[in-house]
Design an enzyme around this catalytic site. Structure first.
Site, PDB file in Angstrom:
ATOM      1  N   VAL A 106       0.862  -1.176   0.000  1.00 23.32           N
ATOM      2  CA  VAL A 106       0.000   0.000   0.000  1.00 23.32           C
ATOM      3  C   VAL A 106       0.900   1.228   0.000  1.00 23.32           C
ATOM      4  CG1 VAL A 106      -1.854   1.247   1.177  1.00 23.32           C
ATOM      5  CG2 VAL A 106      -1.750  -1.259   1.304  1.00 23.32           C
ATOM      6  N   CYS A 107       0.569   2.196  -0.843  1.00 21.82           N
ATOM      7  CA  CYS A 107       1.280   3.467  -0.874  1.00 21.82           C
ATOM      8  C   CYS A 107       2.789   3.243  -1.086  1.00 21.82           C
ATOM      9  CB  CYS A 107       0.975   4.237   0.407  1.00 21.82           C
ATOM     10  SG  CYS A 107       1.377   5.994   0.355  1.00 21.82           S
ATOM     11  N   THR A 108       3.628   3.842  -0.240  1.00 21.62           N
ATOM     12  CA  THR A 108       5.071   3.752  -0.429  1.00 21.62           C
ATOM     13  C   THR A 108       5.654   2.416   0.014  1.00 21.62           C
ATOM     14  OG1 THR A 108       5.349   4.885   1.695  1.00 21.62           O
ATOM     15  CG2 THR A 108       5.456   6.232  -0.294  1.00 21.62           C
ATOM     16  N   THR A 126       2.608   3.423  -6.981  1.00 20.33           N
ATOM     17  CA  THR A 126       2.751   3.891  -5.605  1.00 20.33           C
ATOM     18  C   THR A 126       2.031   5.218  -5.501  1.00 20.33           C
ATOM     19  OG1 THR A 126       4.344   4.269  -3.806  1.00 20.33           O
ATOM     20  CG2 THR A 126       4.940   5.127  -5.994  1.00 20.33           C
ATOM     21  N   SER A 158      -0.381  -0.609  -4.658  1.00 14.86           N
ATOM     22  CA  SER A 158      -1.478   0.354  -4.703  1.00 14.86           C
ATOM     23  C   SER A 158      -0.987   1.744  -4.351  1.00 14.86           C
ATOM     24  CB  SER A 158      -2.604  -0.057  -3.749  1.00 14.86           C
ATOM     25  OG  SER A 158      -2.150  -0.099  -2.416  1.00 14.86           O
TER      26      SER A 158
END
Length: 320
Positions: A106-108, A126, A158
């Site tokens: 998720v994300c970074t 990202t 994501s």
């Protein structure tokens, strides 16, 4: 019923919503299917100690990572602790990541996967603000900056925060079917599950706001009149510029061509009508400026990978 193990990786300066959002999706899925253990969610840090998130929230670990066996879903959240990861955590990921049946970030969190070499030769995304860092720092990764999540084989990455919920719902749909995933979305008051290739931003947010007032006003006018003549020539006339000068100035100030901006606006408007109204496909295509249902269908298939009718079936809230 098959029980699936989920391991959430914890570290200091984690983004807490990247952890709690997916965790709530998996817990809700268990309630929907009538088996609280359908997803056995565990939390593990390097040494089993609590960690402190970005916001100061203290998160407890169930285990030390070194004590964890293989897992069905290995989920890596984002945060500063992922972008500048402890070398021991990178080494653990390099060793254990390939053993997970599904590896998710998720994300970074994708930066941690990339640092461990797990994204080499893969498509990934990202948070929009870090896509250029991911691309430049890890040239073996094929970075896709636009989608909210990307799946390549058993690896899924994501964008920021809420995109982790969208991706988790997609995993629940894969495991238990569409009806269960939609029930979870309703339970969490996530009325609409977004497809993974939906843009991270709306058309207006995806483009920069023009500095010059005529172009800035024109951007707003386009979003309010998607069914108008939005050719370069017509827009240039409205901006009192020559078509060539207008096209150059618009791209220079917004970062996208006029055609690309118009495409995003029309697609976004059509999606909203399909989600929120009962208008037929022909009415929607006309209102969104496509002219014909076939033109709209081609745009949907090219950008979203699905036809308008199927998009409405999958993503329109039941309450509509």
């Amino acid at each position: 019923m098959t029980q699936r193990s989920v391991l959430m990786v914890l570290f200091d300066h984690v983004q807490s919503l990247d952890v709690t959002g997916p965790a709530e999706v998996f817990a809700a899925a268990g309630r929907v299917v009538g088996d609280p253990g359908a997803y056995q969610v565990r939390f593990a840090s390097l040494d089993g100690a609590p960690v402190v998130s970005h916001s100061g929230l203290r998160l407890m670990a169930d285990h030390a990572l070194t004590d964890v066996e293989d897992t069905d879903i290995l989920l890596v959240p984002g945060g500063d602790g992922a972008a500048a990861a402890d070398p021991r955590l990178v080494a653990w990921m390099r060793s254990h990541g390939p053993r997970a049946r599904r590896l998710v970030s998720v994300c970074t969190g994708s930066l941690l996967l990339a640092e461990a070499g797990l994204l080499d030769g893969r498509r990934a995304t990202t948070h929009w603000a870090l896509c250029s860092k991911l691309a430049s720092g890890y040239p073996a990764v094929q970075v896709e900056a636009d989608p909210i999540f990307v799946r390549d084989g058993n690896i899924a990455t994501s964008a920021g925060v809420t995109a982790g919920i969208d991706l988790s719902l997609a995993l629940v749909e894969e495991d238990h079917g569409r009806d269960v995933a939609l029930a979870v979305a309703r339970l969490l008051v996530v009325f609409l599950r977004r497809p993974g290739n939906q843009a991270q931003f709306s058309a207006q947010l995806a483009a920069q706001t023009a500095r010059r007032e005529p172009l800035r006003e024109l951007q707003q006018w386009i979003t309010e009149h998607p069914d108008a003549d939005l050719s370069v020539e017509a827009l240039a006339q409205r901006a009192s510029l020559s078509p060539r000068h207008f096209a150059r100035a618009f791209h220079a100030e917004t970062g996208v061509t006029p055609g690309r901006y118009v495409e995003r606006v029309r697609l976004e408007y059509a999606r909203r009508l399909l989600e929120e109204t009962s208008d037929g496909v022909q009415e929607v295509s006309r209102a969104a400026g496509y002219g014909t249902p076939e033109a709209m269908r081609r745009a949907f298939v090219r950008v979203l990978g699905t036809a308008p009718a199927e998009y409405r079936r999958r993503f329109r809230p039941a309450s509509a």
